[in-house]
Scaffold this motif. Sequence first.
Motif, PDB file in Angstrom:
ATOM      1  N   ARG A  78       0.707  -1.247  -0.715  1.00  0.00           N
ATOM      2  CA  ARG A  78      -0.029   0.037  -0.141  1.00  0.00           C
ATOM      3  C   ARG A  78       0.368   1.327  -0.242  1.00  0.00           C
ATOM      4  N   LEU A  79       1.892   1.331   0.598  1.00  0.00           N
ATOM      5  CA  LEU A  79       2.481   2.868   1.067  1.00  0.00           C
ATOM      6  C   LEU A  79       3.725   3.004  -0.484  1.00  0.00           C
ATOM      7  N   GLY A  80       4.101   1.302  -1.432  1.00  0.00           N
ATOM      8  CA  GLY A  80       4.314   1.318  -2.051  1.00  0.00           C
ATOM      9  C   GLY A  80       5.928   1.571  -3.136  1.00  0.00           C
ATOM     10  N   GLY A  81       6.764   1.856  -1.797  1.00  0.00           N
ATOM     11  CA  GLY A  81       8.292   2.005  -1.752  1.00  0.00           C
ATOM     12  C   GLY A  81       8.577   0.472  -2.432  1.00  0.00           C
ATOM     13  N   SER A  82      10.271   1.011  -3.379  1.00  0.00           N
ATOM     14  CA  SER A  82      10.407   0.221  -4.396  1.00  0.00           C
ATOM     15  C   SER A  82      11.136  -0.739  -3.440  1.00  0.00           C
ATOM     16  N   GLU A  83      11.793  -0.432  -2.273  1.00  0.00           N
ATOM     17  CA  GLU A  83      12.421  -0.604  -1.368  1.00  0.00           C
ATOM     18  C   GLU A  83      12.403  -1.779  -1.315  1.00  0.00           C
ATOM     19  N   ALA A  84      10.985  -2.202  -0.725  1.00  0.00           N
ATOM     20  CA  ALA A  84      10.420  -3.622  -0.328  1.00  0.00           C
ATOM     21  C   ALA A  84      10.363  -4.712  -0.468  1.00  0.00           C
ATOM     22  N   GLU A  85      10.463  -4.341  -2.727  1.00  0.00           N
ATOM     23  CA  GLU A  85      10.390  -5.569  -3.210  1.00  0.00           C
ATOM     24  C   GLU A  85      11.266  -6.290  -3.787  1.00  0.00           C
ATOM     25  N   PRO A  86      12.587  -6.578  -3.216  1.00  0.00           N
ATOM     26  CA  PRO A  86      13.329  -8.010  -3.507  1.00  0.00           C
ATOM     27  C   PRO A  86      12.909  -9.076  -1.854  1.00  0.00           C
ATOM     28  N   LEU A  87      12.321  -8.057  -1.001  1.00  0.00           N
ATOM     29  CA  LEU A  87      11.349  -8.629  -0.042  1.00  0.00           C
ATOM     30  C   LEU A  87      10.583  -9.701  -0.111  1.00  0.00           C
ATOM     31  N   LEU A  88       9.702  -8.918  -0.607  1.00  0.00           N
ATOM     32  CA  LEU A  88       8.479  -9.763  -1.215  1.00  0.00           C
ATOM     33  C   LEU A  88       8.255 -10.134  -2.248  1.00  0.00           C
ATOM     34  N   ILE A  89       9.897 -10.824  -3.193  1.00  0.00           N
ATOM     35  CA  ILE A  89       9.293 -11.723  -4.113  1.00  0.00           C
ATOM     36  C   ILE A  89      10.338 -12.559  -3.401  1.00  0.00           C
ATOM     37  N   GLU A  90      11.092 -12.233  -2.105  1.00  0.00           N
ATOM     38  CA  GLU A  90      11.995 -14.091  -1.523  1.00  0.00           C
ATOM     39  C   GLU A  90      10.746 -14.634  -0.928  1.00  0.00           C
ATOM     40  N   GLY A 118      10.280  -3.265 -11.915  1.00  0.00           N
ATOM     41  CA  GLY A 118      11.359  -3.938 -12.027  1.00  0.00           C
ATOM     42  C   GLY A 118      10.965  -5.889 -13.355  1.00  0.00           C
ATOM     43  N   ALA A 119      11.565  -5.940 -13.852  1.00  0.00           N
ATOM     44  CA  ALA A 119      11.450  -7.559 -14.647  1.00  0.00           C
ATOM     45  C   ALA A 119      11.479  -8.220 -13.359  1.00  0.00           C
ATOM     46  N   GLU A 120      12.152  -8.169 -12.375  1.00  0.00           N
ATOM     47  CA  GLU A 120      12.241  -9.470 -11.550  1.00  0.00           C
ATOM     48  C   GLU A 120      10.397  -9.397 -10.946  1.00  0.00           C
ATOM     49  N   VAL A 121      10.364  -8.256 -10.850  1.00  0.00           N
ATOM     50  CA  VAL A 121       8.801  -8.579 -10.009  1.00  0.00           C
ATOM     51  C   VAL A 121       7.622  -9.163 -11.216  1.00  0.00           C
ATOM     52  N   ARG A 123       8.927 -11.510 -13.435  1.00  0.00           N
ATOM     53  CA  ARG A 123       9.405 -12.868 -13.474  1.00  0.00           C
ATOM     54  C   ARG A 123       9.178 -13.721 -12.456  1.00  0.00           C
ATOM     55  N   ALA A 124       9.376 -13.429 -11.090  1.00  0.00           N
ATOM     56  CA  ALA A 124       8.585 -14.470  -9.557  1.00  0.00           C
ATOM     57  C   ALA A 124       7.108 -13.967 -10.132  1.00  0.00           C
ATOM     58  N   LEU A 125       6.210 -13.145 -10.181  1.00  0.00           N
ATOM     59  CA  LEU A 125       4.733 -13.660 -10.366  1.00  0.00           C
ATOM     60  C   LEU A 125       4.710 -14.247 -11.392  1.00  0.00           C
ATOM     61  N   ALA A 126       4.913 -14.333 -12.436  1.00  0.00           N
ATOM     62  CA  ALA A 126       4.398 -15.797 -13.558  1.00  0.00           C
ATOM     63  C   ALA A 126       5.187 -16.684 -12.545  1.00  0.00           C
ATOM     64  N   LEU A 127       6.214 -16.922 -12.325  1.00  0.00           N
ATOM     65  CA  LEU A 127       7.245 -17.773 -11.178  1.00  0.00           C
ATOM     66  C   LEU A 127       5.837 -18.670 -10.598  1.00  0.00           C
ATOM     67  N   ALA A 128       5.230 -17.834  -9.936  1.00  0.00           N
ATOM     68  CA  ALA A 128       4.252 -18.291  -8.275  1.00  0.00           C
ATOM     69  C   ALA A 128       3.712 -18.550  -9.167  1.00  0.00           C
ATOM     70  N   LEU A 129       2.439 -17.734 -10.154  1.00  0.00           N
ATOM     71  CA  LEU A 129       1.403 -18.689 -11.231  1.00  0.00           C
ATOM     72  C   LEU A 129       1.082 -19.542 -11.325  1.00  0.00           C
ATOM     73  N   THR A 130       2.840 -20.119 -11.867  1.00  0.00           N
ATOM     74  CA  THR A 130       3.392 -21.472 -12.487  1.00  0.00           C
ATOM     75  C   THR A 130       2.836 -22.597 -11.851  1.00  0.00           C
ATOM     76  N   LEU A 149      -0.221  -4.742 -12.886  1.00  0.00           N
ATOM     77  CA  LEU A 149       0.527  -3.995 -13.396  1.00  0.00           C
ATOM     78  C   LEU A 149       0.437  -4.088 -14.767  1.00  0.00           C
ATOM     79  N   ARG A 150       1.247  -3.169 -15.062  1.00  0.00           N
ATOM     80  CA  ARG A 150       0.954  -2.393 -16.645  1.00  0.00           C
ATOM     81  C   ARG A 150       2.073  -3.319 -17.154  1.00  0.00           C
ATOM     82  N   PRO A 151       1.894  -3.553 -18.356  1.00  0.00           N
ATOM     83  CA  PRO A 151       2.424  -4.817 -19.240  1.00  0.00           C
ATOM     84  C   PRO A 151       3.557  -4.713 -18.973  1.00  0.00           C
ATOM     85  N   ALA A 152       4.348  -6.509 -18.852  1.00  0.00           N
ATOM     86  CA  ALA A 152       5.464  -6.748 -18.351  1.00  0.00           C
ATOM     87  C   ALA A 152       6.241  -5.765 -19.781  1.00  0.00           C
TER      88      ALA A 152
END
Length: 208
Positions: A78-90, A118-121, A123-130, A149-152
Amino acid sequence: SVRARAAWALGRIGSARAEEPLRRLLGDPSAEVRRAAAYATGFLADGASAQAQIVLVGRFVAETDEQTRANLAYALGRLGGSEAEPLLIEALLSGSSALQAAAAQALGAHGWRSRAVGAEVYRALALALTRFADRPRVAPAAAFALARLRPAPIEVAPAVVEALVLGARSADPDVRAFALRAPEATPCIFGPNSTLPRTVSHGKSEAS
């Protein structure tokens, strides 16, 4: 408890005035209070300071209660900062089902905030879905995030499309609906003669 109810009330204020009291409650000895404070912090959204994001990341790393971590993930999205993205992906790829679903929704919340990721987000979501197609909380959350999200980016678009095709064939109607709402799920990809459902209206799919 009284402190947990106080945390909810502070979140409903939805302004910077609630930030410091909620920050203190995030360190409360009671997991119930920490869960409430974490979720309520997400209500602050644009009213939160940049410091709030740093505090949430620190609490997310240190927290041992899984539901509190899931609520912290929600707040980080909700706060939307990019700093958390690696932790959320993990968390998305290795946490409990509840934490994985919360992490996916948090990453998808960047779309709600019209932020590029970023592209890694993707990639991680696609991997999680499969990879977690059989997890009833995780797969819908991953498909939901891709729909928001916007188009990959071009370098991960094939992996995203592959995951969305799998999602469109899912037995779960929510996964199908969200997969078909993603920006990559266009007729030029699925094809005008595809046997997959092609459009979604109010959560119901129509056969092509």
